[in-house]
Design a protein around this motif. Sequence first.
Motif, short mmCIF file in Angstrom:
data_model
loop_
_atom_site.label_atom_id
_atom_site.label_comp_id
_atom_site.label_asym_id
_atom_site.label_seq_id
_atom_site.Cartn_x
_atom_site.Cartn_y
_atom_site.Cartn_z
N HIS A 183 3.41 11.52 8.94
CA HIS A 183 2.12 11.02 9.39
C HIS A 183 1.71 11.67 10.72
O HIS A 183 0.60 12.17 10.88
CB HIS A 183 2.25 9.50 9.55
N LEU A 232 4.11 2.69 0.64
CA LEU A 232 3.90 1.52 1.50
C LEU A 232 4.55 0.28 0.88
O LEU A 232 5.17 -0.53 1.57
CB LEU A 232 2.41 1.27 1.72
N SER A 256 0.19 4.56 -1.64
CA SER A 256 0.29 3.09 -1.71
C SER A 256 1.65 2.68 -2.26
O SER A 256 2.18 1.64 -1.91
CB SER A 256 -0.87 2.50 -2.50
N ASP A 295 -5.71 -4.88 5.93
CA ASP A 295 -4.43 -4.88 5.23
C ASP A 295 -3.58 -5.90 5.98
O ASP A 295 -3.99 -6.43 7.01
CB ASP A 295 -3.80 -3.49 5.23
N ARG A 301 -0.47 -0.03 10.37
CA ARG A 301 0.04 -0.88 9.30
C ARG A 301 1.54 -0.67 9.08
O ARG A 301 2.31 -1.64 9.00
CB ARG A 301 -0.72 -0.57 8.01
N MET A 352 -0.59 11.07 5.05
CA MET A 352 -0.59 9.61 4.92
C MET A 352 0.33 9.20 3.77
O MET A 352 0.52 9.93 2.81
CB MET A 352 -2.01 9.08 4.69
N GLN A 367 -3.42 3.48 9.23
CA GLN A 367 -2.22 3.38 8.41
C GLN A 367 -0.95 3.39 9.27
O GLN A 367 0.03 2.70 8.95
CB GLN A 367 -2.15 4.51 7.38
N ASP A 418 -11.68 3.90 3.81
CA ASP A 418 -10.98 2.63 3.69
C ASP A 418 -12.01 1.51 3.97
O ASP A 418 -13.21 1.75 4.01
CB ASP A 418 -9.74 2.56 4.59
#
Lengths: 203, 210
Positions: B158, B136, B133, A195, B52, B130, B49, A141
């Motif tokens: 996760h 998400l 995208s 992000d 996030r 994970m 992640q 990432d």
Amino acid sequence: MSGDRREVIRGRLSELRSRQRKAEGLRRIAVSAAVVALVSGALAAVAVIVLTERGRTSLDAVKSFTVTDRTHTTEPVRYPQTPPVGGNHDPAWQNCGVYNQPIRDENAVHAQEHGAVWISYRPDVPRAEVEKVLTAMAGRDYILLSPHPKQAAPFVASAWSKQLMLESADDPRLSAFLRAYIKGPETPEPGAPCDGGVGEPLL
Amino acid sequence: MRRIYLLAGVAVALLAATVVWGALMRPGAPPDTSPEAGFARDMQVHHSQAVRMSMIVRDRTRDEETRRLAYDIALTQQQQIGQMYAWLETWGLPQTSSGRPMAWMKGRHHVEMTAKPEQPTPESPPMPGMATSRQLKELEQASGRDAEVRFLRLMIAHHQAGVQMAEAALSLSDDPQVRRMATSMVAAQQSEIDLMERMLVARGEAERTQ
């Protein structure tokens, strides 16, 4: 058996022995020469392999810049490098990921401040070439990928204060650059988010 | 006499070599391809992640229980990201590897990991467990109970992969600080999985193990 014959036999025996010794001596020299040749050949081969491998992934061509400005601004910024490698930037950082449209320099620079490497390509680079970058990214990432309409080289990798121009996405130095500069030592805020900012990456 | 000089020369050379070796190879620092380095790198990606998703769900629901859990996960995992970042710095290693993610686990994962596509797509998770995208994006667009349920499901998957990664580190590493962190991750994430499964049931969702 007469004494003469014994003498003759003894003489021939010692002659044979000395010949044998000479032959052994020669063989020993030949063997040691071969060993020396083999070992030095192997060492030379290793040295050549190591040196060419170093050359292939050498980051000597990376340009370094001194970046001092890093304040937030909503105004457009004129950067000395194209694409930029740091400086004043937008309050919102660009979300890391893959874009097929140009992104604003001011947002990308904010992502660089957080440790992102921006891989940009000239818009005329064929799509198949661009897709090779995805392979080099390999699950990492903190990478931005986007076209940049004003750059000269086909590919440019730019981190905060570091930049490398590339002719092709196959260049192994791309992966070496990512490794060296994602959240690298020059990053002002390593690990700050990439992000939750602006932009909707395709990937 | 010559022999003594020779021996002395060899001794000096050995000493110099040891000093140089010691300076190059920091004592006790795991090498670049070690399980310790792999764990510190991949777990940072994995954790970020989770941070996030937690930040997203806090914006998408007013439910106190979900928001508190998300707050806990985000700050705990962000702190652990910082620790793992610092390990790599101390070990003199880059933050990303040149190999494929999870290569250090040497096959110690049970979640589907087979034939990862070379080219990622919006449907392919960057690492096992994970979110993709697309998932998400869906979480960002959901709200209220829908967002909570999506968050819980994604975070359970996760955490399950996170527990496996930490268990792999425990079976591959002797490093005390790595083992301490991995042990605490297994315990904390397993207990959060149990909590999140109860929260799913409380929201009328059947438990669904991945």
